[in-house]
Design an enzyme around this catalytic site. Sequence first.
Site, mmCIF file in Angstrom:
data_model
loop_
_atom_site.group_PDB
_atom_site.id
_atom_site.type_symbol
_atom_site.label_atom_id
_atom_site.label_comp_id
_atom_site.label_asym_id
_atom_site.label_seq_id
_atom_site.Cartn_x
_atom_site.Cartn_y
_atom_site.Cartn_z
ATOM 1 N N ASN A 74 41.765 -82.650 80.466
ATOM 2 C CA ASN A 74 42.209 -82.408 79.100
ATOM 3 C C ASN A 74 41.163 -82.840 78.085
ATOM 4 O O ASN A 74 40.642 -83.945 78.158
ATOM 5 C CB ASN A 74 43.538 -83.125 78.832
ATOM 6 N N ARG A 82 38.188 -73.287 73.900
ATOM 7 C CA ARG A 82 37.636 -72.088 73.267
ATOM 8 C C ARG A 82 36.115 -72.044 73.400
ATOM 9 O O ARG A 82 35.526 -70.991 73.667
ATOM 10 C CB ARG A 82 38.039 -72.027 71.794
ATOM 11 N N ASP A 100 50.609 -69.417 74.042
ATOM 12 C CA ASP A 100 52.041 -69.268 73.773
ATOM 13 C C ASP A 100 52.333 -68.087 72.848
ATOM 14 O O ASP A 100 53.475 -67.867 72.468
ATOM 15 C CB ASP A 100 52.636 -70.554 73.188
ATOM 16 N N GLU A 183 40.293 -76.639 62.831
ATOM 17 C CA GLU A 183 39.026 -76.215 63.437
ATOM 18 C C GLU A 183 38.881 -74.693 63.397
ATOM 19 O O GLU A 183 37.780 -74.167 63.238
ATOM 20 C CB GLU A 183 38.914 -76.741 64.876
ATOM 21 N N ASP A 184 40.013 -73.988 63.514
ATOM 22 C CA ASP A 184 39.958 -72.531 63.468
ATOM 23 C C ASP A 184 39.676 -72.037 62.054
ATOM 24 O O ASP A 184 38.971 -71.035 61.866
ATOM 25 C CB ASP A 184 41.239 -71.912 64.022
ATOM 26 N N ARG A 212 57.342 -72.191 69.312
ATOM 27 C CA ARG A 212 57.801 -72.854 70.532
ATOM 28 C C ARG A 212 59.059 -73.668 70.247
ATOM 29 O O ARG A 212 59.121 -74.407 69.269
ATOM 30 C CB ARG A 212 56.703 -73.766 71.093
ATOM 31 N N HIS A 217 53.328 -77.480 68.775
ATOM 32 C CA HIS A 217 52.229 -76.779 68.114
ATOM 33 C C HIS A 217 51.259 -77.829 67.582
ATOM 34 O O HIS A 217 51.660 -78.774 66.914
ATOM 35 C CB HIS A 217 52.738 -75.931 66.942
#
Length: 404
Positions: A74, A82, A100, A183-184, A212, A217
């Site tokens: 992890n 990514r 998801d 970060e995205d 979810r 999330h």
Amino acid sequence: MTVVAQPDVTVIIGAYEAMPYLVECLASVERQTLDPARMEVIAVDDGSADGTGEYLEEFAARAAMAVTVIRQENSGGPSGPRNVGLAKAAGRYVFFLDADDRLGDEALERMVAMADRNGTDVVVGKVEGINRKPPQSMWGETLERTDVFSSNIKFTLSAQKLFRRALLERHGMRFDESLWTGEDALFTMEAYLRADGVSVVADYPCYYLVGREDGKHVTKSGGYTLRFDSARALMNLIAEMVPAGPRRDSLMVRPFKVTLLPQFGPKFLKDTEEVRQHKRELAEPLLDAHWNPEVARRLRVHERLQLHLVAARRTELLPDVIEFVRAKKQPAAVLEGRGTRVYLGYPHFRSAAAGLPDWIYLAEPREARAVEGYREEAANTLLRRALRKLRRSLAARDVKPAAA
């Protein structure tokens, strides 16, 4: 020797504890109308213990397209998987799919065709929500070619876009693994700014954002300090890449409105005084550096007021404003200048004790239009007259006005 053609698109899936959502996610990949020979999947299991890795390997064994499964310890966030997938990607384009979520059946075919037809480096596909609210303001029309300044795409900065891989490689672009959230946004904003055009597919649901039931999330987890880290990183990127002026101001709206403002909304009322003070300490340098009237006027009046109170070190006045907005009260409208100006009477408007400037409460046309008696055409005429007067004044001094 068999020559393997370069795939059109690499779908990169970072997965952590993704069951059972992963089942439908991968089914949506299998349903793609794009020829399986034109795509590859790189799936990274980020140390899951719920069967995610095993299911990915089962999928790889049966799928019609090329699938690579990477299993690792992890990494602590979505950026690591990514980046691992991006390093292995061979496609002309890459698409980042969360484990998801789901793709629309024609998503990849439509987005690849859009990018090829227009030569654009990023394609933004329409997002719909399943038990989760998606972004909405950018889906008004399909745009063959646009940019981040000419559309509302700055309000969709998630990674689930089609990116031309050559653009990412040319600029060495990777996700910032030091950020736990946002970060995205950093990655996508940089891509928008570096791209030779962006396309928007608004007439077909390309992506389904799934809420979810277990609430796991990343964007909903972690402490408030992570949000300030995210806002700071995005503001710094914008300031580095866009010269000061209206274009920069238009982009700064996004981190102020989406990331910073919620920290001074209803949750601020529940914060301890210690947390409130820490939030002020985190926000004030960002406001000092990037908050100005041009950014402020692009926000709704109550949003502008809340952030102005933080910038002006007047957060003792914030609770009144937050409670007023939370109660969905309608502010009294004050029309002046023969209906050409509308002030919205949120708390502390023209209070001698508060001493806040009127311009904070002045509604821009998008809000003022809802007020009976507002004369937008007259207001525009007055604005044009004021601009002509300014130009004459500058001309008299032989000074050229800055381009709009």
